[in-house]
Design an enzyme around this catalytic site. Structure first.
Site, PDB file in Angstrom:
ATOM      1  N   GLU A 231      -2.535  -8.992   3.608  1.00 22.55           N
ATOM      2  CA  GLU A 231      -2.819  -9.413   4.640  1.00 22.55           C
ATOM      3  C   GLU A 231      -4.310  -9.155   4.992  1.00 22.55           C
ATOM      4  OE1 GLU A 231      -1.443  -6.791   3.242  1.00 22.55           O
ATOM      5  OE2 GLU A 231      -2.674  -4.567   5.378  1.00 22.55           O
TER       6      GLU A 231
ATOM      7  N   HIS B  46      -3.634  -4.435  -0.414  1.00 22.16           N
ATOM      8  CA  HIS B  46      -3.659  -5.083   1.129  1.00 22.16           C
ATOM      9  C   HIS B  46      -3.178  -7.004   0.546  1.00 22.16           C
ATOM     10  CE1 HIS B  46      -3.267  -1.519   3.101  1.00 22.16           C
ATOM     11  NE2 HIS B  46      -4.289  -1.578   2.377  1.00 22.16           N
TER      12      HIS B  46
ATOM     13  N   CYS C 165       0.914  -1.299   0.151  1.00 23.34           N
ATOM     14  CA  CYS C 165      -0.195  -0.321   0.336  1.00 23.34           C
ATOM     15  C   CYS C 165       0.890   0.818  -0.120  1.00 23.34           C
ATOM     16  CB  CYS C 165      -0.904   0.275   1.164  1.00 23.34           C
ATOM     17  SG  CYS C 165      -2.435   1.292   1.025  1.00 23.34           S
TER      18      CYS C 165
END
Lengths: 203, 253
Positions: free
Chosen positions: A185, A183, A83
């Site tokens: 994650e 992202h 990001c």
């Protein structure tokens, strides 16, 4: 294999840490110490918030930018920016003024231009990761994006795009460095699989 | 394709346990929020929302523990709302593992809190949550779980919060919440058509058709629901399939 996850006060550190561990990372250090980064086998730079604030925070850690330059650029340690951590790889960001980035890829970070379309900004949600050229880490799929600014620059450094009122850079790469706008994650199986590939990557 | 319409299950959490209000009374204890979050993660939910309705100030720390434990096992975006009054409250939730923080009542009494959060942590993590009821000439903002009228026009309030920096607007019809009678589509559309930030439709989902209408007629970017998922009437996959059948871009399963 030691992985340094850089803590510079900018963002979702624990989510990235959790996801890297879930992807199989055994030796992970969350660190704000330049000398730990200078010795790490792999480096992850997360980041949430405004470009200028993140760039300032990274430069505010004594020796960190120098350690990154040494370990990533000169010694070739695999690097993943996420990001704003990816955006910082650019030459400059144009969010709340113009701020210098690391200059590792050629281009600037600009507001997504959705004027005259029904696309909403921030670009928020799941969207395609569409590779524009082959890269061992970046495969086609759907990932979670959450951003208003995006990398615009040299096509030679872009390895994947997504579509939001036109093409938007989803991933950049050069040599041992990769940056993803989305992202991993927060991208469930797709994201964990990408992190797994990063942990095994030998550029 | 394009960015996908998001399906967001919402878990009401009080004192660290999941509850679901029917018009915000008659709470039914429905379990452990972390276990439910895992189930929704596995089911392919596009995001998850925790609404902390813990009444007592002393027990408010419980949500931080829930968020932290959820973020350790769920790799999906998490929005947390309820009781966020300051940028420091937002910071604590973000550090615990929330990706977005929703502000509601505090943004009524002090809209600048939205700017505080957006400036410190980015617009992308600042959700402005608006609870509204239909009145003679539009919609009015209500607070305290829909019990307290404010005299503020809901559409104007929502647009102001977006201008102050909210990156998303969560619009709940308190008339419809818990009724299973469908979203207030006119309310959602009135806001979605006048803002450049994404709007989440909330309050009143009873059927899959209601979710579809939220996007196709309400022009929402995301649809939030609770009981339809919690009580097993529909799965996330069912919701995605219904949206896809209506021509809405959704994630593949």
């Amino acid at each position: 294999m030691t992985l340094a996850l850089i803590d510079y006060g900018a963002g979702n550190l624990h989510s990235v840490e959790n996801a890297l561990r879930a992807a199989g990372c055994r030796d992970l250090t969350v660190t704000a110490e330049a000398d730990v980064v200078a010795r790490a086998d792999r480096i992850v730079l997360p980041g949430v918030g405004a470009f200028g604030a993140c760039a300032g925070a990274l430069r505010g850690v004594p020796g960190m930018v120098q350690a990154l330059e040494q370990r990533v650029r000169r010694e070739g340690a695999p690097f993943l920016g996420i990001c704003v951590g990816m955006q910082l790889m650019a030459e400059a960001g144009e969010e709340l003024g113009t701020h210098a980035g690391l200059g590792w890829v050629r281009g600037r970070v600009r507001l997504i231009d959705a004027a005259g379309t029904d696309a909403k900004v921030p670009h928020m949600g799941w969207n395609d990761v569409a590779p524009t050229r082959p890269h061992p880490l970046i495969v086609p799929g759907e990932a979670y994006f959450l951003h208003s600014f995006a990398f615009a620059g040299d096509d030679g450094d872009v390895v994947a795009t997504t579509n939001h009122a036109g093409p938007v850079t989803a991933a950049v790469a050069r040599d041992n460095m990769v940056g993803v706008q989305f992202h991993p994650e927060k991208s469930q199986h797709y994201g964990l699989a990408l992190l797994d590939r990063f942990l095994k990557w030998r550029p | 394709m394009t960015v996908r319409a998001r399906v967001i299950p919402c878990l009401d959490v009080a004192n660290g346990r999941v509850v679901k209000g029917v018009n915000f009374v008659d709470l039914i204890d429905a379990g452990d929020p972390v276990e439910q979050a895992r189930a929704y993660d596995a089911a392919g939910a596009d995001e998850l929302c925790f609404l902390d309705i813990t009444a007592s100030h002393e027990a408010r720390g419980t949500i931080l523990d829930v968020v932290s434990r959820t973020a350790a096992v769920c790799f999906m975006p998490l929005t947390v709302g309820g009781g966020v009054r300051t940028a420091e409250d937002a910071r604590a939730l973000l550090l615990a593992g929330a990706d977005k923080v929703a502000v509601n009542s505090a943004a009524v009494s002090r809209p600048e809190v939205v700017a505080d959060i957006a400036e410190r942590f980015g617009a992308q993590c600042c959700v402005a949550s608006i609870d509204a009821r239909r009145v003679a000439d539009g919609w009015e903002v209500f607070t305290h779980g829909g019990r307290r009228a404010t005299g503020i026009d809901a559409v104007a309030h929502a647009l102001r919060l977006a201008e102050l920096g909210a990156g998303e607007l969560l619009v709940t019809s308190m008339d419809r919440d818990g009724t299973r009678g469908g979203y207030d589509l006119d309310l959602v559309r009135a806001i979605a058509d006048r803002t450049s930030v994404p709007v989440v439709a909330s309050g009143g989902v009873g059927t899959l058709d209601d979710l579809v209408a939220g996007v196709t007629q309400g022009h929402a970017s995301a649809v939030l629901a609770a009981s339809i998922f919690h009580f097993g009437d529909a799965t996330i996959a069912d919701a995605h399939a219904a949206l896809a059948a209506a021509g809405v871009a959704v994630r593949s399963h």
